[in-house]
Design an enzyme around this catalytic site. Sequence first.
Site, mmCIF file in Angstrom:
data_model
loop_
_atom_site.group_PDB
_atom_site.id
_atom_site.type_symbol
_atom_site.label_atom_id
_atom_site.label_comp_id
_atom_site.label_asym_id
_atom_site.label_seq_id
_atom_site.Cartn_x
_atom_site.Cartn_y
_atom_site.Cartn_z
ATOM 1 N N ALA A 1 -26.061 -15.346 -8.321
ATOM 2 C CA ALA A 1 -25.407 -16.523 -8.902
ATOM 3 C C ALA A 1 -24.836 -17.411 -7.793
ATOM 4 O O ALA A 1 -25.527 -18.285 -7.282
ATOM 5 C CB ALA A 1 -24.330 -16.090 -9.889
ATOM 6 N N ARG A 2 -23.595 -17.194 -7.420
ATOM 7 C CA ARG A 2 -22.944 -17.934 -6.345
ATOM 8 C C ARG A 2 -22.118 -16.967 -5.515
ATOM 9 O O ARG A 2 -21.406 -16.103 -6.061
ATOM 10 C CB ARG A 2 -22.036 -19.039 -6.911
ATOM 11 C CG ARG A 2 -22.800 -20.215 -7.517
ATOM 12 C CD ARG A 2 -23.516 -21.027 -6.441
ATOM 13 N NE ARG A 2 -24.212 -22.186 -6.982
ATOM 14 C CZ ARG A 2 -25.496 -22.190 -7.319
ATOM 15 N NH1 ARG A 2 -26.208 -21.070 -7.184
ATOM 16 N NH2 ARG A 2 -26.076 -23.285 -7.766
ATOM 17 N N GLU B 1 -23.280 -20.135 3.040
ATOM 18 C CA GLU B 1 -24.683 -19.834 3.323
ATOM 19 C C GLU B 1 -25.154 -20.714 4.473
ATOM 20 O O GLU B 1 -24.940 -21.919 4.444
ATOM 21 C CB GLU B 1 -25.548 -20.111 2.083
ATOM 22 C CG GLU B 1 -25.329 -19.133 0.957
ATOM 23 C CD GLU B 1 -26.252 -19.376 -0.224
ATOM 24 O OE1 GLU B 1 -27.205 -20.190 -0.092
ATOM 25 O OE2 GLU B 1 -26.022 -18.771 -1.268
ATOM 26 N N HIS C 1 -31.259 -16.645 -0.518
ATOM 27 C CA HIS C 1 -31.184 -17.544 -1.686
ATOM 28 C C HIS C 1 -32.580 -17.880 -2.214
ATOM 29 O O HIS C 1 -32.983 -19.043 -2.296
ATOM 30 C CB HIS C 1 -30.424 -18.817 -1.320
ATOM 31 C CG HIS C 1 -29.799 -19.486 -2.510
ATOM 32 N ND1 HIS C 1 -28.571 -20.105 -2.480
ATOM 33 C CD2 HIS C 1 -30.243 -19.624 -3.792
ATOM 34 C CE1 HIS C 1 -28.283 -20.604 -3.680
ATOM 35 N NE2 HIS C 1 -29.290 -20.324 -4.481
ATOM 36 N N ILE C 2 -33.300 -16.840 -2.604
ATOM 37 C CA ILE C 2 -34.671 -17.020 -3.096
ATOM 38 C C ILE C 2 -34.808 -16.686 -4.575
ATOM 39 O O ILE C 2 -35.918 -16.692 -5.115
ATOM 40 C CB ILE C 2 -35.669 -16.146 -2.301
ATOM 41 C CG1 ILE C 2 -35.279 -14.657 -2.398
ATOM 42 C CG2 ILE C 2 -35.754 -16.609 -0.855
ATOM 43 C CD1 ILE C 2 -36.358 -13.709 -1.928
ATOM 44 N N ASP D 1 -28.216 -12.265 -2.981
ATOM 45 C CA ASP D 1 -29.111 -13.381 -2.701
ATOM 46 C C ASP D 1 -28.321 -14.625 -2.336
ATOM 47 O O ASP D 1 -28.883 -15.618 -1.890
ATOM 48 C CB ASP D 1 -29.997 -13.661 -3.929
ATOM 49 C CG ASP D 1 -31.054 -14.705 -3.646
ATOM 50 O OD1 ASP D 1 -31.850 -14.494 -2.713
ATOM 51 O OD2 ASP D 1 -31.075 -15.748 -4.341
ATOM 52 N N ASP E 1 -18.906 -12.360 -21.139
ATOM 53 C CA ASP E 1 -18.940 -13.818 -21.084
ATOM 54 C C ASP E 1 -17.899 -14.317 -22.070
ATOM 55 O O ASP E 1 -18.018 -14.059 -23.270
ATOM 56 C CB ASP E 1 -20.326 -14.359 -21.454
ATOM 57 C CG ASP E 1 -20.454 -15.855 -21.183
ATOM 58 O OD1 ASP E 1 -19.508 -16.596 -21.506
ATOM 59 O OD2 ASP E 1 -21.495 -16.285 -20.651
#
Length: 331
Positions: A241-242, A270, A289-290, A265, A181
């Site tokens: 995340a994305r 999407e 996406h859960i 996910d 990060d």
Amino acid sequence: MRLNIAVLPQPGTQHRIFGEPQWRQLEVLGRVAANERAGKPEPEAVRQLLKGADIAITSWGCLPFTEELLSAAPNLQAILHAAGTVKGIVTPAVWERGIRVSSANGPLGIGVAETALGLTIASLKNMWSLVSSTRAGGWYAGRENVRELYEVTVGVIGAGQAGRHYIRLLRQFGVNIIVYDPVLSAEQAAELGACKTELDTLLAESDVVSIHAPLLPATYRMINRDRLMAMKDDAILINTARGAIVDELALVEELRKGRLFACLDVTDPEPPAEDHPLRSLPNCVLTPHIAGAVGNGVKRLGQFAIDELKRLVAGQPLEGEVRQEQLATLA
């Protein structure tokens, strides 16, 4: 003096974030004016709700707080967002008026991190393949590929709320945790229980890579073809995340080689097309996406907004406070 509290999400969203216990708490804290109109909010209806409001509670689907809206609420002290990112609702007018802003990214990140941990354990255990094998009548085939969450290296990309909680969960296991990060210092990483490293090093050394970074111009398709090729054979890539952080065409290429295993996910877009190879590749697990707050977990976000209001009334720091200078690096 009792607070005037405006609850701005439409009724369907209110039902998701608040149950009876939450409404009772709000009524103790002040006079509640709740949006009773279903569907997309109309600016004038929101203005009426905001008239005289001291506190605004928002969530998904709420309008940006423009100067026009805020002019109806000169006494507004805080916007408490019972959802994740506040970028869609905060405008310069909010900061100019000194209105405090809180996001439920923290509790949202709990669900994301727990899901990432579940995917980590299930993937290392080779559960996805073994379930298919046993359904087909097998029993022993594939057991040789089972690994434990022990003496492996887990790389965490992004040390925001979800990434930090994932690291906290991993500390219960005998694993080596490394983190990338750019805004995290080595000292901060050590306090979390991880070792800060560069992204390319993390990808080359990790048995499991879990993505928790925000989607920013700098992170768009950050996990590209070269970086995927640099990952270890049999490594596991988890993305909660994305979707756009990963170059999906390049990922499909690597998955077709059989080198990697992916748990996604999120995708870009999407949902993915019905014939997208990610849906059928045997070494890719796709969930809709859960990972964040879903079902009963959404109430956690509403309760957090109420707890923030209690902290505000008590003169305590807001746990989810967002400041203007943070917006550039937040999801």
